[in-house]
Design an enzyme around this catalytic site. Structure first.
Site, PDB file in Angstrom:
ATOM      1  N   GLN A  49      83.635 -35.509 -22.292  1.00 23.90           N
ATOM      2  CA  GLN A  49      83.400 -37.953 -21.520  1.00 23.90           C
ATOM      3  C   GLN A  49      84.261 -38.300 -22.704  1.00 23.90           C
ATOM      4  O   GLN A  49      84.952 -39.236 -22.040  1.00 23.90           O
ATOM      5  CB  GLN A  49      81.971 -37.915 -22.286  1.00 23.90           C
ATOM      6  N   LYS A  68      76.669 -39.262 -24.334  1.00 17.11           N
ATOM      7  CA  LYS A  68      75.940 -38.721 -23.357  1.00 17.11           C
ATOM      8  C   LYS A  68      75.242 -38.096 -23.892  1.00 17.11           C
ATOM      9  O   LYS A  68      74.467 -37.846 -24.918  1.00 17.11           O
ATOM     10  CB  LYS A  68      76.338 -36.542 -22.535  1.00 17.11           C
ATOM     11  N   GLY A 124      73.904 -43.341 -15.640  1.00 17.97           N
ATOM     12  CA  GLY A 124      73.262 -41.931 -14.462  1.00 17.97           C
ATOM     13  C   GLY A 124      74.027 -40.496 -15.031  1.00 17.97           C
ATOM     14  O   GLY A 124      74.502 -40.280 -14.898  1.00 17.97           O
ATOM     15  N   ASP A 125      73.658 -39.633 -14.413  1.00 15.10           N
ATOM     16  CA  ASP A 125      74.457 -38.562 -13.957  1.00 15.10           C
ATOM     17  C   ASP A 125      73.292 -37.369 -13.217  1.00 15.10           C
ATOM     18  O   ASP A 125      72.161 -38.232 -12.720  1.00 15.10           O
ATOM     19  CB  ASP A 125      74.605 -37.859 -15.909  1.00 15.10           C
ATOM     20  N   THR A 129      82.673 -41.981  -7.661  1.00 12.01           N
ATOM     21  CA  THR A 129      82.702 -40.796  -8.633  1.00 12.01           C
ATOM     22  C   THR A 129      83.208 -39.799  -7.318  1.00 12.01           C
ATOM     23  O   THR A 129      84.780 -39.307  -7.629  1.00 12.01           O
ATOM     24  CB  THR A 129      81.534 -39.805  -8.973  1.00 12.01           C
ATOM     25  N   ASN A 141      74.710 -37.493  -5.484  1.00 10.37           N
ATOM     26  CA  ASN A 141      75.718 -38.974  -4.784  1.00 10.37           C
ATOM     27  C   ASN A 141      77.463 -38.568  -5.449  1.00 10.37           C
ATOM     28  O   ASN A 141      78.215 -39.152  -4.305  1.00 10.37           O
ATOM     29  CB  ASN A 141      75.410 -40.313  -5.074  1.00 10.37           C
ATOM     30  N   SER A 160      82.007 -47.886 -13.740  1.00  7.85           N
ATOM     31  CA  SER A 160      80.906 -48.194 -15.000  1.00  7.85           C
ATOM     32  C   SER A 160      81.474 -49.089 -15.742  1.00  7.85           C
ATOM     33  O   SER A 160      81.090 -49.855 -16.247  1.00  7.85           O
ATOM     34  CB  SER A 160      80.008 -47.030 -15.801  1.00  7.85           C
TER      35      SER A 160
HETATM   36  N1  GLU Z   1      77.617 -39.118 -16.008  1.00 12.78           N
HETATM   37  C1  GLU Z   1      78.883 -39.677 -15.135  1.00 12.78           C
HETATM   38  C2  GLU Z   1      80.407 -38.961 -15.563  1.00 12.78           C
HETATM   39  O1  GLU Z   1      79.879 -37.587 -16.243  1.00 12.78           O
HETATM   40  C3  GLU Z   1      78.940 -41.445 -15.375  1.00 12.78           C
HETATM   41  C4  GLU Z   1      79.094 -41.226 -16.358  1.00 12.78           C
HETATM   42  C5  GLU Z   1      78.609 -43.041 -16.876  1.00 12.78           C
HETATM   43  O2  GLU Z   1      79.121 -44.221 -15.931  1.00 12.78           O
HETATM   44  O3  GLU Z   1      78.915 -43.875 -18.066  1.00 12.78           O
HETATM   45  O4  GLU Z   1      81.459 -38.921 -15.988  1.00 12.78           O
END
Ligand code: GLU
Length: 449
Positions: free
Chosen positions: A114, A129, A168-169, A213, A244, A380
């Site tokens: 990330q 995360k 989310g994830d 995404t 999604n 985001s």
């Molecule tokens: N979980 C998503 C990622 O892997 C989005 C993370 C977010 O929006 O903060 O990037």
């Protein structure tokens, strides 16, 4: 001073000693550091300031008990995590994953990736995360609510709109963000909209966040295809997953004239030679929370497979959008044998280390997740901007900004690939190097922290 390669080797040895058994985390770090020798040769100041030793160590890790009571009155205990990995470019930002496979190693690999993904977005966000080893499958809304409330009770004192902004994830969507936000609001005694992203549209959410995404993945892959004079019109595409990321990749692919032919979940994978029926898929997954097996029941021409590999279907483009390690070396060889032109990763680390090597040794356009799936976290960040300004931008406005960000990420990858790999299509080196340099420069500027 040791050479760049020796320096990388010594950091990786230390990493294995300090993080024993955390194989996913080790793999993610190796995947990034393996790209960095040419960067470190051009920037000896990074080695002098021990940037690698610092960047592989999370700034802070929170690990907490999540007790909750099910509908039968039985008490369960799960384990909650938040790894606040790097805040050089901005507050920690990244999703929460609720899935039985969640462990410290999984959250650390995701948090590490990330950092670089968020750097590529150019949105001034650090990397973090979190998650829990909770299995939401088959749980009632009330159970999900109680779990989310307990999770947030453990997490709330560690996050904030200038500190750490979860989202989310896998296993965490709009319903879960609602319950998490409600509990945060109650505990913090304030409506701090920017503390979570992926919110509902009437209470601080952004248009296009749900789609981001998938739309971003298709935009990035479109840019890769463009470098070879191709586009999506008439291309057959395999998509894995049915959350999604997969759903909105399929939506955008269809808008661009491509034919997505596969979906999957833990019950199996589906091949629909006529092309995926998007409305049916959305109804099954978004409304009924069903399985891909239900899709086949409603579409007699579609095939459900419970063994074999989804990647055995001959396609022009493959978009793995399910989860880590869903595409191995053999799958990569099969895709190449069947003539795949491009692979774009909607999931995080879906291709295992051998698969990445196979793609890298071929002339397939291979877009790693940290670049290709950055559209979610990018929107985001746009949601955070709207929250700060107390505004709601139009769908067209957010969609255009997302597309611009993905085009820009692609350009950064090509540029860094040319500079550090000597060719324009090494997206692994390009994405790692471009993201790393931004973070390393900010760490140098901010001193030893
Ligand atoms: N979980 C998503 C990622 O892997 C989005 C993370 C977010 O929006 O903060 O990037």
């Amino acid at each position: 001073m040791s050479t760049a390669s020796e320096y990388i080797e010594s950091v990786l040895e230390g990493l294995k000693v300090r993080n024993p058994g955390e194989l996913e985390f080790q793999e993610a770090v190796v995947g990034v550091l393996d790209s960095l020798a040419p960067v470190l040769e051009q920037h000896p100041e990074y080695q002098e300031a021990a940037i690698l030793e610092r960047i592989v160590e999370p700034e802070r890790a929170v690990h907490f008990r999540v007790p909750w009571v099910d509908d039968e009155g039985k008490t369960h205990v799960n384990r909650g995590y938040r790894f606040q990995f790097n805040s050089a470019l901005g507050p920690y930002k990244g999703g929460l994953r609720f899935h039985p496979t969640v462990s410290a190693s999984i959250v650390k690999f995701l948090g590490f990736e990330q950092i670089f993904k968020n750097a590529l977005t150019g949105q001034q966000i650090g990397g973090g995360k979190g998650g829990a080893d909770f299995d939401p499958h088959g749980r009632s809304d009330q159970e999900i609510m109680r779990f989310c409330q307990s999770f947030m009770t453990g997490l709330f004192r560690h996050i904030g709109h200038f500190t750490d902004i979860p989202a989310g994830d896998i296993g965490v969507g709009g319903r879960e963000i609602g319950y998490l936000f409600g509990q945060y609001k109650k505990l913090a005694n304030g409506f701090e909209a920017g503390v979570l992203t992926g919110k509902g549209l009437d209470w601080g959410g952004s248009l296009i966040r749900t789609e981001a995404t998938g739309y971003g993945l298709v935009a990035f892959t479109r840019e890769m295809l463009k470098t070879r004079g191709e586009d999506f019109e008439g291309q057959t595409v395999s998509v894995s997953g049915s959350g999604n990321v997969a759903i909105y990749s399929i939506e955008k692919l269809q808008q661009l004239g491509a034919k997505p032919v596969t979906i999957s979940d833990s019950s199996g994978w589906v091949y629909d030679a006529d092309g995926i029926d998007l409305e049916l898929l959305k109804d099954i997954k978004e409304v009924k929370r069903g399985r891909v097996a239900d899709y086949v029941a409603a579409r007699p021409n579609a095939e459900l497979h419970t063994d074999g590999s989804i990647w055995s279907v001959p396609v022009d483009v493959a978009l793995p959008c399910a989860t880590q390690h869903e595409l191995n070396g053999e799958d990569a060889r099969t895709l190449i044998k069947n003539g795949v032109k491009a692979v774009g990763e909607g999931a995080n680390m879906p291709t295992d280390a051998e698969g990445v090597e196979v793609f890298e040794a071929s002339d397939v356009l291979y877009g790693p997740g940290k670049a290709a799936n950055a559209g979610g976290v990018a929107v985001s960040a746009l949601e955070m901007q709207q929250n700060s300004a107390r505004q709601s931008w139009t769908r067209e406005d957010v969609a255009q900004r997302l597309d611009d960000i993905m085009v820009n990420i692609h350009a950064q990858c090509v540029d860094a690939s040319e500079r550090y790999a000597g060719n324009s299509s090494d997206y692994v080196t390009g994405s790692n190097a471009a993201g790393f340099v931004k973070v390393a420069d900010a760490m140098l500027a901010q001193g030893v922290l």
